[in-house]
Design a protein around this motif. Structure first.
Motif, PDB file in Angstrom:
ATOM      1  N   PRO A 192      53.824  13.150  95.338  1.00  0.00           N
ATOM      2  CA  PRO A 192      53.629  13.717  93.996  1.00  0.00           C
ATOM      3  C   PRO A 192      52.198  14.221  93.773  1.00  0.00           C
ATOM      4  CG  PRO A 192      54.812  11.640  93.874  1.00  0.00           C
ATOM      5  CD  PRO A 192      54.318  11.755  95.275  1.00  0.00           C
ATOM      6  N   TYR A 193      51.227  13.552  94.412  1.00  0.00           N
ATOM      7  CA  TYR A 193      49.831  13.971  94.230  1.00  0.00           C
ATOM      8  C   TYR A 193      49.563  15.300  94.929  1.00  0.00           C
ATOM      9  CZ  TYR A 193      49.076   9.478  92.097  1.00  0.00           C
ATOM     10  OH  TYR A 193      49.146   8.414  91.244  1.00  0.00           O
ATOM     11  N   THR A 194      50.123  15.483  96.114  1.00  0.00           N
ATOM     12  CA  THR A 194      49.925  16.755  96.812  1.00  0.00           C
ATOM     13  C   THR A 194      50.593  17.901  96.059  1.00  0.00           C
ATOM     14  OG1 THR A 194      51.889  16.406  98.205  1.00  0.00           O
ATOM     15  CG2 THR A 194      49.781  15.594  99.043  1.00  0.00           C
ATOM     16  N   LEU A 195      51.619  17.573  95.251  1.00  0.00           N
ATOM     17  CA  LEU A 195      52.292  18.592  94.433  1.00  0.00           C
ATOM     18  C   LEU A 195      51.641  18.761  93.064  1.00  0.00           C
ATOM     19  CD1 LEU A 195      56.018  17.693  95.237  1.00  0.00           C
ATOM     20  CD2 LEU A 195      54.645  19.541  96.224  1.00  0.00           C
ATOM     21  N   GLY A 196      50.641  17.907  92.769  1.00  0.00           N
ATOM     22  CA  GLY A 196      49.931  18.021  91.499  1.00  0.00           C
ATOM     23  C   GLY A 196      50.540  17.249  90.358  1.00  0.00           C
ATOM     24  N   PHE A 197      51.507  16.338  90.643  1.00  0.00           N
ATOM     25  CA  PHE A 197      52.194  15.608  89.581  1.00  0.00           C
ATOM     26  C   PHE A 197      52.077  14.101  89.750  1.00  0.00           C
ATOM     27  CE2 PHE A 197      54.269  19.748  89.625  1.00  0.00           C
ATOM     28  CZ  PHE A 197      54.269  20.063  88.274  1.00  0.00           C
ATOM     29  N   GLY A 198      50.982  13.631  90.273  1.00  0.00           N
ATOM     30  CA  GLY A 198      50.814  12.199  90.475  1.00  0.00           C
ATOM     31  C   GLY A 198      50.501  11.469  89.186  1.00  0.00           C
ATOM     32  N   GLY A 199      50.903  10.206  89.110  1.00  0.00           N
ATOM     33  CA  GLY A 199      50.616   9.384  87.949  1.00  0.00           C
ATOM     34  C   GLY A 199      51.200   7.994  88.128  1.00  0.00           C
ATOM     35  N   ARG A 200      50.934   7.137  87.150  1.00  0.00           N
ATOM     36  CA  ARG A 200      51.437   5.769  87.241  1.00  0.00           C
ATOM     37  C   ARG A 200      52.957   5.763  87.147  1.00  0.00           C
ATOM     38  NH1 ARG A 200      53.021   4.409  82.122  1.00  0.00           N
ATOM     39  NH2 ARG A 200      51.937   5.434  80.403  1.00  0.00           N
ATOM     40  N   ILE A 201      53.552   4.712  87.711  1.00  0.00           N
ATOM     41  CA  ILE A 201      54.997   4.514  87.644  1.00  0.00           C
ATOM     42  C   ILE A 201      55.274   3.348  86.697  1.00  0.00           C
ATOM     43  CG2 ILE A 201      57.058   3.877  88.951  1.00  0.00           C
ATOM     44  CD1 ILE A 201      55.775   5.200  91.385  1.00  0.00           C
ATOM     45  N   GLY A 202      56.130   3.572  85.725  1.00  0.00           N
ATOM     46  CA  GLY A 202      56.398   2.543  84.730  1.00  0.00           C
ATOM     47  C   GLY A 202      55.123   2.205  83.970  1.00  0.00           C
ATOM     48  N   SER A 203      54.858   0.919  83.793  1.00  0.00           N
ATOM     49  CA  SER A 203      53.660   0.497  83.052  1.00  0.00           C
ATOM     50  C   SER A 203      52.388   0.728  83.856  1.00  0.00           C
ATOM     51  CB  SER A 203      53.771  -0.992  82.700  1.00  0.00           C
ATOM     52  OG  SER A 203      53.654  -1.788  83.882  1.00  0.00           O
ATOM     53  N   GLY A 204      52.521   0.783  85.184  1.00  0.00           N
ATOM     54  CA  GLY A 204      51.342   0.896  86.041  1.00  0.00           C
ATOM     55  C   GLY A 204      50.630  -0.425  86.254  1.00  0.00           C
ATOM     56  N   MET A 205      51.089  -1.485  85.601  1.00  0.00           N
ATOM     57  CA  MET A 205      50.433  -2.788  85.690  1.00  0.00           C
ATOM     58  C   MET A 205      50.970  -3.648  86.838  1.00  0.00           C
ATOM     59  SD  MET A 205      48.194  -2.594  83.377  1.00  0.00           S
ATOM     60  CE  MET A 205      47.626  -4.290  83.296  1.00  0.00           C
ATOM     61  N   GLN A 206      52.086  -3.215  87.445  1.00  0.00           N
ATOM     62  CA  GLN A 206      52.664  -3.996  88.537  1.00  0.00           C
ATOM     63  C   GLN A 206      51.764  -3.928  89.775  1.00  0.00           C
ATOM     64  OE1 GLN A 206      53.750  -1.147  87.276  1.00  0.00           O
ATOM     65  NE2 GLN A 206      54.947   0.081  88.698  1.00  0.00           N
ATOM     66  N   TRP A 207      51.695  -5.045  90.509  1.00  0.00           N
ATOM     67  CA  TRP A 207      50.797  -5.149  91.645  1.00  0.00           C
ATOM     68  C   TRP A 207      51.377  -4.491  92.894  1.00  0.00           C
ATOM     69  CZ3 TRP A 207      45.846  -6.452  91.330  1.00  0.00           C
ATOM     70  CH2 TRP A 207      45.427  -7.153  90.204  1.00  0.00           C
ATOM     71  N   VAL A 208      50.484  -3.910  93.684  1.00  0.00           N
ATOM     72  CA  VAL A 208      50.837  -3.374  94.998  1.00  0.00           C
ATOM     73  C   VAL A 208      49.981  -4.107  96.032  1.00  0.00           C
ATOM     74  CG1 VAL A 208      50.954  -1.338  96.485  1.00  0.00           C
ATOM     75  CG2 VAL A 208      51.325  -1.098  94.004  1.00  0.00           C
ATOM     76  N   SER A 209      50.628  -4.921  96.850  1.00  0.00           N
ATOM     77  CA  SER A 209      49.935  -5.602  97.941  1.00  0.00           C
ATOM     78  C   SER A 209      50.211  -4.800  99.212  1.00  0.00           C
ATOM     79  CB  SER A 209      50.443  -7.036  98.079  1.00  0.00           C
ATOM     80  OG  SER A 209      50.112  -7.790  96.930  1.00  0.00           O
ATOM     81  N   TRP A 210      49.196  -4.269  99.791  1.00  0.00           N
ATOM     82  CA  TRP A 210      49.306  -3.267 100.846  1.00  0.00           C
ATOM     83  C   TRP A 210      48.506  -3.697 102.080  1.00  0.00           C
ATOM     84  CZ3 TRP A 210      44.718  -1.447 102.646  1.00  0.00           C
ATOM     85  CH2 TRP A 210      43.586  -1.768 101.849  1.00  0.00           C
TER      86      TRP A 210
END
Length: 297
Positions: free
Chosen positions: A178-196
């Motif tokens: 989505p970012y390479t297409l110019g439409f990136g943003g948070r998903i849902g609340s954006g508060m959920q954790w991503v452990s990567w």
């Protein structure tokens, strides 16, 4: 060392076999179907061959089991059954193999996932945290780890993996799109954790678990600095010089993906206490460092 990888043709397995070969290990891969063109450095065997003649793997010093159907598919009843059965069947096949070998491997590194902790926006989970079955992913991992107890007579490591970041597979190419297409943003609340974890650190950690004889039981395969979904997106935007502005509401994700949307809308903050305790050093401890590296590939 002579190391056998189950599921060695997948995203993580291919990177692991390449890494182990670079470190001058002897690599065997067990797969459902041999590739049409086999690498000369790697020796391929099918599950059927191993079942008929387990002696083909005598002398194996370590087994890494990464096999199992991907969670990244719509969770129909048929898909759920396949996801569970593919994991349990390969674990039982590894247990049978270990039992059949006269010379047991020193260690089995069994793939698992951080979903076993359940989801939370406030808690932080280490290897000492209790298992918490709250949804389909956590129930799958609980069954997976329980089945792994059938692997007897060897040191057993349960590698609880977060989101593995690489350019040639896994979730990251879709997360970046989505970012390479110019439409990136948070998903849902954006508060959920991503452990990567960066793919390079993932394969190094697997090798570390093989070679350090003091490590056993659960090991969190995640970087020391997890981030929220919103922070993840902001970091992608900065790394690729793209805006982070287009939020995707929860109801839309649920409509499009169904129950699978749980993976994106819920999460857990997981830290790699055991890896750090035993002296593992991450090449990419921060998301910024990981994304800058991936951008160059």
């Amino acid at each position: 060392m002579k190391i056998t990888i189950c599921g060695g043709t997948g995203f993580i397995g291919k990177a692991l076999s390449d890494h182990l070969l670079q470190q001058r290990h002897e690599v065997f891969i067990i797969t459902r179907k041999k590739p049409e063109t086999e690498e000369t450095e790697v020796k391929y065997l099918t599950w059927e061959q191993i079942d008929v003649n387990p002696a083909l793997l005598e002398g194996t010093e370590a087994i890494v089991n990464l096999a199992g159907s991907s969670l990244n598919q719509r969770w129909t009843p048929k898909a759920k059954k396949s996801i569970i059965e593919s994991r349990l069947s390969t674990v039982m096949a590894v247990a049978k193999l270990v039992q059949a070998l006269h010379q047991k491997p020193e260690v089995v590194v069994q793939s698992s996932a951080i979903a076993i902790y359940g989801t939370s926006r406030s808690d932080t989970f280490s290897e000492d945290s209790p298992e918490h079955v709250v949804d389909f992913p956590s129930s799958v991992v609980k069954e997976w780890e329980d089945a792994a107890e059938l692997i007897q007579g060897v040191r057993l490591v349960k590698l609880r993996t977060g989101v593995v970041l690489g350019t040639n597979g896994g979730a990251f190419p879709l997360m970046k799109l989505p970012y390479t297409l110019g439409f990136g943003g948070r998903i849902g609340s954006g508060m959920q954790w991503v452990s990567w974890i960066h793919l390079q650190d993932m394969v190094r950690l697997i090798e570390f678990c093989i070679t350090d004889r003091d490590i056993d039981g659960p090991v969190n395969a995640s970087a020391p600095e997890p981030v929220t979904n919103n922070q993840f997106g902001q970091t992608i935007g900065r790394a690729y010089h793209r805006p982070h502005w287009f939020p995707v509401p929860s109801f839309l994700m649920k409509t499009v993906l169904g129950e699978l949307s749980l993976i994106l809308l819920e999460g857990q903050r997981v830290i790699p206490d055991k890896a750090v305790k035993y002296g593992f050093r991450f090449d990419f401890p921060t998301l910024r460092q990981a994304l800058e590296n991936l951008k160059g590939h």
